[in-house]
Design an enzyme around this catalytic site. Structure first.
Site, mmCIF file in Angstrom:
data_model
loop_
_atom_site.group_PDB
_atom_site.id
_atom_site.type_symbol
_atom_site.label_atom_id
_atom_site.label_comp_id
_atom_site.label_asym_id
_atom_site.label_seq_id
_atom_site.Cartn_x
_atom_site.Cartn_y
_atom_site.Cartn_z
ATOM 1 N N TRP A 146 29.911 82.699 -18.543
ATOM 2 C CA TRP A 146 30.190 81.806 -19.671
ATOM 3 C C TRP A 146 29.725 80.409 -19.262
ATOM 4 O O TRP A 146 29.983 79.972 -18.129
ATOM 5 C CB TRP A 146 31.685 81.746 -20.026
ATOM 6 C CG TRP A 146 31.931 80.672 -21.033
ATOM 7 C CD1 TRP A 146 31.627 80.719 -22.367
ATOM 8 C CD2 TRP A 146 32.435 79.348 -20.778
ATOM 9 N NE1 TRP A 146 31.922 79.519 -22.958
ATOM 10 C CE2 TRP A 146 32.408 78.659 -22.013
ATOM 11 C CE3 TRP A 146 32.889 78.680 -19.639
ATOM 12 C CZ2 TRP A 146 32.840 77.330 -22.136
ATOM 13 C CZ3 TRP A 146 33.309 77.365 -19.756
ATOM 14 C CH2 TRP A 146 33.289 76.705 -21.006
ATOM 15 N N GLU A 190 29.352 85.836 -22.355
ATOM 16 C CA GLU A 190 30.418 85.436 -23.277
ATOM 17 C C GLU A 190 29.986 84.286 -24.177
ATOM 18 O O GLU A 190 29.702 83.191 -23.706
ATOM 19 C CB GLU A 190 31.655 85.014 -22.472
ATOM 20 C CG GLU A 190 32.823 84.552 -23.340
ATOM 21 C CD GLU A 190 34.040 84.126 -22.517
ATOM 22 O OE1 GLU A 190 33.926 84.029 -21.280
ATOM 23 O OE2 GLU A 190 35.092 83.870 -23.131
ATOM 24 N N LYS A 196 30.528 81.709 -27.694
ATOM 25 C CA LYS A 196 31.614 80.851 -28.159
ATOM 26 C C LYS A 196 31.144 80.060 -29.369
ATOM 27 O O LYS A 196 29.953 79.816 -29.530
ATOM 28 C CB LYS A 196 31.991 79.915 -27.004
ATOM 29 C CG LYS A 196 33.188 79.032 -27.231
ATOM 30 C CD LYS A 196 33.596 78.364 -25.915
ATOM 31 C CE LYS A 196 34.763 77.416 -26.128
ATOM 32 N NZ LYS A 196 35.289 76.885 -24.872
ATOM 33 N N ASP A 242 35.816 86.996 -26.739
ATOM 34 C CA ASP A 242 37.017 86.203 -26.466
ATOM 35 C C ASP A 242 37.696 85.935 -27.805
ATOM 36 O O ASP A 242 37.060 85.425 -28.745
ATOM 37 C CB ASP A 242 36.622 84.896 -25.769
ATOM 38 C CG ASP A 242 37.834 84.045 -25.402
ATOM 39 O OD1 ASP A 242 38.687 83.809 -26.281
ATOM 40 O OD2 ASP A 242 37.917 83.587 -24.252
ATOM 41 N N HIS A 281 37.224 82.545 -29.672
ATOM 42 C CA HIS A 281 35.891 81.950 -29.753
ATOM 43 C C HIS A 281 35.187 82.086 -31.081
ATOM 44 O O HIS A 281 33.969 81.996 -31.165
ATOM 45 C CB HIS A 281 35.004 82.536 -28.648
ATOM 46 C CG HIS A 281 35.343 81.998 -27.297
ATOM 47 N ND1 HIS A 281 34.543 82.155 -26.203
ATOM 48 C CD2 HIS A 281 36.403 81.264 -26.881
ATOM 49 C CE1 HIS A 281 35.090 81.569 -25.155
ATOM 50 N NE2 HIS A 281 36.233 81.018 -25.537
ATOM 51 N N HIS A 304 38.221 89.097 -23.646
ATOM 52 C CA HIS A 304 39.081 88.014 -23.183
ATOM 53 C C HIS A 304 40.168 87.885 -24.230
ATOM 54 O O HIS A 304 39.983 87.237 -25.257
ATOM 55 C CB HIS A 304 38.300 86.709 -23.043
ATOM 56 C CG HIS A 304 37.653 86.556 -21.711
ATOM 57 N ND1 HIS A 304 37.026 85.404 -21.311
ATOM 58 C CD2 HIS A 304 37.575 87.417 -20.669
ATOM 59 C CE1 HIS A 304 36.578 85.574 -20.073
ATOM 60 N NE2 HIS A 304 36.881 86.775 -19.670
ATOM 61 N N ASP A 362 40.591 76.918 -30.365
ATOM 62 C CA ASP A 362 40.517 77.768 -29.167
ATOM 63 C C ASP A 362 41.474 77.227 -28.107
ATOM 64 O O ASP A 362 41.077 76.783 -27.048
ATOM 65 C CB ASP A 362 39.065 77.758 -28.657
ATOM 66 C CG ASP A 362 38.896 78.593 -27.400
ATOM 67 O OD1 ASP A 362 39.649 79.560 -27.220
ATOM 68 O OD2 ASP A 362 38.010 78.260 -26.593
ATOM 69 N N ASP A 376 43.874 78.649 -26.330
ATOM 70 C CA ASP A 376 44.255 79.476 -25.186
ATOM 71 C C ASP A 376 45.758 79.513 -24.944
ATOM 72 O O ASP A 376 46.225 79.284 -23.828
ATOM 73 C CB ASP A 376 43.498 79.016 -23.926
ATOM 74 C CG ASP A 376 42.023 79.381 -23.988
ATOM 75 O OD1 ASP A 376 41.723 80.581 -24.018
ATOM 76 O OD2 ASP A 376 41.175 78.467 -24.035
ATOM 77 N N ASP A 389 42.685 85.803 -21.086
ATOM 78 C CA ASP A 389 42.106 84.468 -20.890
ATOM 79 C C ASP A 389 42.911 83.432 -21.673
ATOM 80 O O ASP A 389 42.714 83.263 -22.869
ATOM 81 C CB ASP A 389 40.639 84.445 -21.337
ATOM 82 C CG ASP A 389 39.993 83.080 -21.096
ATOM 83 O OD1 ASP A 389 40.622 82.234 -20.445
ATOM 84 O OD2 ASP A 389 38.857 82.867 -21.573
HETATM 85 C C1 RNT Z 1 35.860 79.300 -22.100
HETATM 86 C C2 RNT Z 1 35.800 80.760 -21.872
HETATM 87 C C3 RNT Z 1 35.877 81.186 -20.448
HETATM 88 C C4 RNT Z 1 36.909 80.413 -19.660
HETATM 89 C C5 RNT Z 1 37.083 80.893 -18.259
HETATM 90 C C6 RNT Z 1 37.881 79.949 -17.437
HETATM 91 O O1 RNT Z 1 35.988 78.963 -23.415
HETATM 92 O O2 RNT Z 1 36.779 81.400 -22.623
HETATM 93 O O3 RNT Z 1 36.110 82.544 -20.393
HETATM 94 O O4 RNT Z 1 38.139 80.413 -20.294
HETATM 95 O O5 RNT Z 1 35.866 81.163 -17.705
HETATM 96 ZN ZN ZN Z 2 36.979 83.530 -22.292
#
Ligand code: RNT
Ligand code: ZN
Length: 421
Positions: A187, A228, A230, A261, A264, A288, A296, A298, A328
């Site tokens: 990523w 990955e 986003k 993810d 994302h 993720h 986003d 998290d 994640d």
């Molecule tokens: C970032 C991505 C990625 C990170 C990690 C720390 O938006 O989701 O996966 O969260 O690599």
């Molecule tokens: Zn991620």
């Protein structure tokens, strides 16, 4: 809760599910085989152990200042070990390149090798768990202007290409050492705050860099490559170079893993619907599992409809066999060990609930256009005694039943985390 009570509730639940044609004993045998990859970065707010003096970059933000975060590999492993002891089943641990052990030496990212991850491998062997890996293309002076693999400056690109190749090799070395393949997930944060004029140029450079990275010979048996995408990040609102479409095309073309993810995409877009679509065209996927709140953000994964929908998609058509499940998120405002435990237990619980579904019955209704029956049964399922099956699973896996795990985390906080100053 007493073991006797857990068992009594389970035997009643088993009968209830049997009436629907669901064999709960078989479900638990299936569930125990699914590993969840716990992300190391929840343990220290995505800090890493490099000491380059760079703060968290790449548009990532961990908010909160709950005491007791891990400051060394030993502390992080101890915390993760505590978390893993409270999660039923055997799982995995997902490390980032900047969590290597450099023993005070300054080893730049293009110079890292398997020797810097020996401590992790030893630990994983003791724990009998697999590891996963990630290049760290942020929190570094050469990523400070927001670009890495798509950077207009060839020398910067070369640095990050070398880093990613090193990471693939480390992934393979770890996989071989553990006898369990490692997923190495790329990523990058590259993107623009304001509207770019040459999107194509950035994407062409990213593609070229990825081609160079994949051209390095790395044993596919032990290292699985994932990419990955986003939608946006903080300070990268107008364009992310590695967008979903970019990586979908790239992963299909090169038959590598695509990472989805949950945070994302557009806020109302869910990854559950993408699983059956992308698995037509890529060999495997990495998830993720995360929870975005308005953006986003998290947040810790909770047992909500989004999570259940992901689990149902994985279970219903056996997409599980081609999916690597990773978590994640990073919340620094609550006990970090608890954050791992809550998210992982929820992921497993969602898989369990999905496995307890009489899928064949529901599918038949759907094919016969009995949407009334489908809707009615799906709603009744919501209050079936899945909780009793879950408690029994925890009991038989030797982890605390229900909220009892919290007492252990509180004790660990008192005796270990609070003493870190
Ligand atoms: C970032 C991505 C990625 C990170 C990690 C720390 O938006 O989701 O996966 O969260 O690599
Ligand atoms: Zn991620």
């Amino acid at each position: 809760m007493k073991a006797k009570e857990v068992e009594r509730a389970y035997s009643w639940a088993r009968e209830r599910y049997a009436e629907l044609g669901v064999d709960t004993d078989a479900v638990l045998k299936r569930l125990v085989q699914i590993p969840i990859s716990l992300h190391c970065w929840q343990g220290d707010d995505v800090g890493g152990f490099e000491n380059l003096g760079e703060g968290l970059g790449g548009g990532l933000a961990a908010t909160g200042n709950y005491p007791g975060k891990a400051r060394t590999p030993e502390e992080l492993r101890a915390d993760a070990q505590k978390a893993l002891s409270l999660i039923p089943g055997r799982h995995r641990f997902n490390i980032h390149a900047f969590y290597g052990e450099f023993h005070g030496k300054k080893v730049d990212r293009d110079q890292i090798g398997p020797e810097h991850f020996r401590g992790w491998v030893e630990w994983a062997k003791e724990m009998k768990i697999g590891l996963d890996f990630n290049p760290t293309c942020f929190s570094h002076p050469k990523a400070a202007d927001g670009f890495t693999l798509s950077h207009p400056d060839r020398s910067i690109r070369k640095f990050w290409i070398a880093h990613c190749i090193a990471c693939r090799r480390i992934g393979a070395a770890i996989g071989r050492a553990l006898g369990k393949p490692v997923v190495t997930n790329i990523w990058i944060p590259d993107g623009m705050k304001d509207t770019p004029v040459d999107r194509a140029g950035f994407r062409a450079r990213l593609e070229e860099s990825l081609d160079e990275i994949l051209a390095a010979r790395v044993d596919r048996k032990w290292n699985l490559d994932a990419v990955e995408g986003k939608l946006f990040g903080i300070g990268v609102e107008s364009m992310t170079v590695g967008s979903h479409e970019f990586y979908l095309g790239y992963a299909v073309k090169h038959q590598i893993l695509l990472t989805l993810d949950a945070g994302h995409y557009h806020p109302t877009e869910t990854i559950a619907d993408k699983i059956s679509a992308v698995l037509r065209f890529v060999p495997e996927i990495l998830l993720h599992v995360s929870r975005g709140v308005r953006w986003d953000s998290d947040h810790v994964v909770i047992l909500n409809d989004d999570l259940l929908a992901i689990a149902q998609e994985l279970v219903r058509n056996d997409h599980l066999s081609r999916t690597h499940i990773g978590l994640d998120y990073f919340d620094a405002s609550i006990n970090r060990v608890a954050a791992w435990v809550i998210g992982a237990r929820n992921m497993i619980r969602a898989l369990l609930i999905a496995m307890l579904e009489p899928f064949e019955t529901l599918r038949r209704m759907e094919l016969e256009r009995d949407y009334t029956g489908r809707l009615a049964l799906l709603e009744e399922l919501k209050t079936m005694p899945a909780g009793a099956v879950w408690d029994y699973y925890c009991l038989t896996q030797g982890v605390p039943v229900a909220e009892a795990w919290l007492d252990e985390v509180r004790a660990y906080e008192r005796e270990v985390l609070r003493r870190r100053t």
